[in-house]
Design a protein around this motif. Structure first.
Motif, PDB file in Angstrom:
ATOM      1  N   GLY A 164       6.830  13.046 -14.158  1.00 49.35           N
ATOM      2  CA  GLY A 164       6.718  11.999 -15.164  1.00 49.35           C
ATOM      3  C   GLY A 164       6.981  10.593 -14.684  1.00 49.35           C
ATOM      4  N   ALA A 165       7.030  10.385 -13.378  1.00 49.38           N
ATOM      5  CA  ALA A 165       7.251   9.035 -12.846  1.00 49.38           C
ATOM      6  C   ALA A 165       5.945   8.249 -12.827  1.00 49.38           C
ATOM      7  N   ARG A 166       6.057   6.942 -12.672  1.00 50.37           N
ATOM      8  CA  ARG A 166       4.902   6.065 -12.509  1.00 50.37           C
ATOM      9  C   ARG A 166       4.790   5.775 -11.012  1.00 50.37           C
ATOM     10  N   VAL A 167       3.698   6.207 -10.412  1.00 51.84           N
ATOM     11  CA  VAL A 167       3.604   6.239  -8.954  1.00 51.84           C
ATOM     12  C   VAL A 167       2.656   5.164  -8.445  1.00 51.84           C
ATOM     13  N   ILE A 168       3.151   4.408  -7.452  1.00 50.62           N
ATOM     14  CA  ILE A 168       2.324   3.481  -6.689  1.00 50.62           C
ATOM     15  C   ILE A 168       2.142   4.086  -5.309  1.00 50.62           C
ATOM     16  N   ALA A 169       0.913   4.400  -4.960  1.00 49.72           N
ATOM     17  CA  ALA A 169       0.604   4.966  -3.647  1.00 49.72           C
ATOM     18  C   ALA A 169       0.175   3.851  -2.714  1.00 49.72           C
ATOM     19  N   ALA A 170       0.817   3.771  -1.553  1.00 44.79           N
ATOM     20  CA  ALA A 170       0.461   2.776  -0.535  1.00 44.79           C
ATOM     21  C   ALA A 170      -0.018   3.507   0.708  1.00 44.79           C
ATOM     22  N   ALA A 171      -1.214   3.166   1.175  1.00 43.11           N
ATOM     23  CA  ALA A 171      -1.790   3.828   2.341  1.00 43.11           C
ATOM     24  C   ALA A 171      -2.709   2.856   3.067  1.00 43.11           C
ATOM     25  N   SER A 172      -3.374   3.353   4.119  1.00 40.47           N
ATOM     26  CA  SER A 172      -4.039   2.458   5.061  1.00 40.47           C
ATOM     27  C   SER A 172      -5.551   2.398   4.938  1.00 40.47           C
ATOM     28  N   SER A 173      -6.141   3.043   3.916  1.00 41.46           N
ATOM     29  CA  SER A 173      -7.592   2.980   3.787  1.00 41.46           C
ATOM     30  C   SER A 173      -7.999   3.389   2.381  1.00 41.46           C
ATOM     31  N   PRO A 174      -9.178   2.950   1.941  1.00 44.31           N
ATOM     32  CA  PRO A 174      -9.670   3.372   0.620  1.00 44.31           C
ATOM     33  C   PRO A 174      -9.831   4.879   0.506  1.00 44.31           C
ATOM     34  N   GLU A 175     -10.227   5.542   1.597  1.00 46.03           N
ATOM     35  CA  GLU A 175     -10.403   6.988   1.561  1.00 46.03           C
ATOM     36  C   GLU A 175      -9.068   7.687   1.287  1.00 46.03           C
ATOM     37  N   ARG A 176      -8.022   7.218   1.925  1.00 42.96           N
ATOM     38  CA  ARG A 176      -6.710   7.818   1.713  1.00 42.96           C
ATOM     39  C   ARG A 176      -6.205   7.550   0.298  1.00 42.96           C
ATOM     40  N   LEU A 177      -6.449   6.354  -0.187  1.00 43.62           N
ATOM     41  CA  LEU A 177      -6.002   6.021  -1.533  1.00 43.62           C
ATOM     42  C   LEU A 177      -6.776   6.811  -2.582  1.00 43.62           C
ATOM     43  N   ALA A 178      -8.028   7.157  -2.294  1.00 48.23           N
ATOM     44  CA  ALA A 178      -8.799   7.980  -3.231  1.00 48.23           C
ATOM     45  C   ALA A 178      -8.141   9.337  -3.415  1.00 48.23           C
ATOM     46  N   VAL A 179      -7.602   9.899  -2.332  1.00 51.43           N
ATOM     47  CA  VAL A 179      -6.876  11.170  -2.421  1.00 51.43           C
ATOM     48  C   VAL A 179      -5.655  11.019  -3.320  1.00 51.43           C
ATOM     49  N   CYS A 180      -4.944   9.906  -3.178  1.00 54.88           N
ATOM     50  CA  CYS A 180      -3.752   9.656  -3.994  1.00 54.88           C
ATOM     51  C   CYS A 180      -4.106   9.517  -5.469  1.00 54.88           C
ATOM     52  N   LYS A 181      -5.238   8.888  -5.742  1.00 56.71           N
ATOM     53  CA  LYS A 181      -5.700   8.776  -7.126  1.00 56.71           C
ATOM     54  C   LYS A 181      -5.946  10.159  -7.720  1.00 56.71           C
ATOM     55  N   GLU A 182      -6.528  11.045  -6.921  1.00 57.51           N
ATOM     56  CA  GLU A 182      -6.782  12.410  -7.387  1.00 57.51           C
ATOM     57  C   GLU A 182      -5.478  13.131  -7.712  1.00 57.51           C
ATOM     58  N   LEU A 183      -4.418  12.791  -6.993  1.00 58.57           N
ATOM     59  CA  LEU A 183      -3.117  13.404  -7.238  1.00 58.57           C
ATOM     60  C   LEU A 183      -2.416  12.813  -8.460  1.00 58.57           C
ATOM     61  N   GLY A 184      -2.959  11.712  -8.991  1.00 58.87           N
ATOM     62  CA  GLY A 184      -2.396  11.147 -10.208  1.00 58.87           C
ATOM     63  C   GLY A 184      -1.674   9.830 -10.054  1.00 58.87           C
ATOM     64  N   ALA A 185      -1.755   9.190  -8.876  1.00 63.11           N
ATOM     65  CA  ALA A 185      -1.101   7.896  -8.698  1.00 63.11           C
ATOM     66  C   ALA A 185      -1.644   6.893  -9.712  1.00 63.11           C
ATOM     67  N   GLU A 186      -0.746   6.152 -10.336  1.00 59.50           N
ATOM     68  CA  GLU A 186      -1.146   5.177 -11.352  1.00 59.50           C
ATOM     69  C   GLU A 186      -1.765   3.933 -10.734  1.00 59.50           C
ATOM     70  N   ALA A 187      -1.280   3.546  -9.566  1.00 56.37           N
ATOM     71  CA  ALA A 187      -1.795   2.359  -8.878  1.00 56.37           C
ATOM     72  C   ALA A 187      -1.806   2.620  -7.386  1.00 56.37           C
ATOM     73  N   CYS A 188      -2.674   1.904  -6.668  1.00 52.53           N
ATOM     74  CA  CYS A 188      -2.810   2.086  -5.227  1.00 52.53           C
ATOM     75  C   CYS A 188      -2.800   0.733  -4.526  1.00 52.53           C
ATOM     76  N   ILE A 189      -2.226   0.711  -3.325  1.00 50.95           N
ATOM     77  CA  ILE A 189      -2.173  -0.501  -2.507  1.00 50.95           C
ATOM     78  C   ILE A 189      -2.608  -0.146  -1.095  1.00 50.95           C
ATOM     79  N   ASP A 190      -3.587  -0.867  -0.581  1.00 50.12           N
ATOM     80  CA  ASP A 190      -3.961  -0.759   0.826  1.00 50.12           C
ATOM     81  C   ASP A 190      -3.111  -1.766   1.592  1.00 50.12           C
ATOM     82  N   TYR A 191      -2.057  -1.291   2.247  1.00 49.84           N
ATOM     83  CA  TYR A 191      -1.127  -2.236   2.858  1.00 49.84           C
ATOM     84  C   TYR A 191      -1.633  -2.836   4.160  1.00 49.84           C
ATOM     85  N   THR A 192      -2.829  -2.466   4.584  1.00 52.94           N
ATOM     86  CA  THR A 192      -3.423  -3.143   5.736  1.00 52.94           C
ATOM     87  C   THR A 192      -4.191  -4.394   5.324  1.00 52.94           C
ATOM     88  N   THR A 193      -4.529  -4.516   4.052  1.00 51.69           N
ATOM     89  CA  THR A 193      -5.306  -5.670   3.586  1.00 51.69           C
ATOM     90  C   THR A 193      -4.639  -6.416   2.445  1.00 51.69           C
TER      91      THR A 193
END
Length: 324
Positions: A164-193
């Protein structure tokens, strides 16, 4: 038996397959017929002799495995030949059989396949401790997961969303962040850009309650700066390369709690907390939680699979199939 072997420290290409003597059950230990073994970033560090603890040459790498008990040593209770188990060892899992302390193996939660069970124990147990045992995560709190598509990272996203937490996923590419979205992350950050600190504060409106950091390097400090007053920061590892130097005045002024977890010593020193974590994970598995596995390779291709991990090419766990 066949096993992956490191005969000289180096990289994935230096891992070879050899025939080696099969282990025998010793007091307090079990021998497991390995069906599958998962790869983790620390395996690469151990192969290169860059881990916090060295493995004497020659050795068999691999820490995370699943299979069936083949033999039981003197004094072992609660385990019998044929039991399906998963477990973790310092090294030795990438082989047809592994010798493990009985305390380092446990029954596979119902519903997990051997491949899933091999990918589950280390990363999900570590992530659960980060979030619950150490992180004291509560529903609706903001948790930032760095390296969110990696082994521990994806497990942390998965567990945090289910709690039940609100999750921000930070990763190094759009492809990786897409996986995090599938897992239910509420927001995503590409920390390389993107500006990690700025984006966390924008998304949360005041700062994160908890940061789980398996990456370190240059991303640790901006994540720490984006924690709210009284928040928590959990150190898991340094997959980014460099061990960061944290300004302790930030910890002081914002009353931040900084904790670390190294699962090998944690499990040995805190068995009761580990047992509670396993119970919590078993409940989530019964509710449908499964680890993400993006690639399965045969034992003969272990060097290729390790290089894939080194190149950060997979978008989830990589598993070695040792036996059908």
């Amino acid at each position: 038996m066949r096993a992956a072997r490191v005969e000289a420290y180096g990289g994935p290409a230096d891992v070879v397959i050899r025939d080696v003597p099969a282990p025998e059950a010793t007091p307090g230990h079990v021998v497991v017929d390995v069906a599958a073994a998962a790869l983790n970033f620390p395996d690469l560090l151990l192969i290169a002799d860059r881990y916090q603890v060295s493995a004497p040459l020659p050795f068999t790498p691999g820490s995370e495995f699943a299979g069936r008990v083949a033999a039981v040593g003197e004094g072992v209770t609660g385990l019998a030949v044929g039991d399906p188990v998963h477990g973790s060892v310092f090294s030795g899992a990438l082989a047809e059989q592994v010798l493990a302390p009985a305390t380092a193996v446990s029954p596979i939660p119902p519903g997990l396949s051997m491949v899933e069970a091999a990918a589950f124990r280390v990363t999900y147990l570590t992530a659960y401790h980060c979030l619950v045992t150490i992180g004291e995560l509560a529903p609706e709190q903001w948790v930032v997961v760095l390296g969110a598509a990696g082994g521990v990272g994806s497990a942390a996203v998965d567990i945090a969303v289910r709690l039940g937490a609100r999750v921000i996923a930070a990763a190094s590419s759009p492809e990786r962040l897409a996986v995090c979205k599938e897992l239910g992350a509420e927001a995503c950050i590409d920390y390389t850009t993107e500006d990690l600190k700025l984006r966390i504060k924008e998304i949360t409106g005041g700062g994160a309650d908890l940061v789980v950091d398996p990456v370190g390097d240059r991303w640790a400090e901006p994540a720490l700066r984006a924690i709210r007053w009284g928040g928590r920061f959990v150190v898991v590892g340094f997959a980014g390369g460099e061990i960061p130097r944290i300004p302790l005045n930030l910890v002081l002024l914002k009353n931040i709690t900084v904790r670390g977890i190294e699962l090998r010593t944690w499990s040995a020193r805190l068995p009761e907390e580990t047992a509670r974590a396993r119970e919590g994970l078993a409940t989530l598995v019964a509710q449908g939680m499964r680890p993400l596995v993006s690639e399965v390779h045969d034992l003969d291709d272990v060097a290729v699979a390790l290089q894939r991990v080194a190149d950060r090419a997979p978008t989830a766990k990589v598993v070695i199939r040792v036996a059908d």
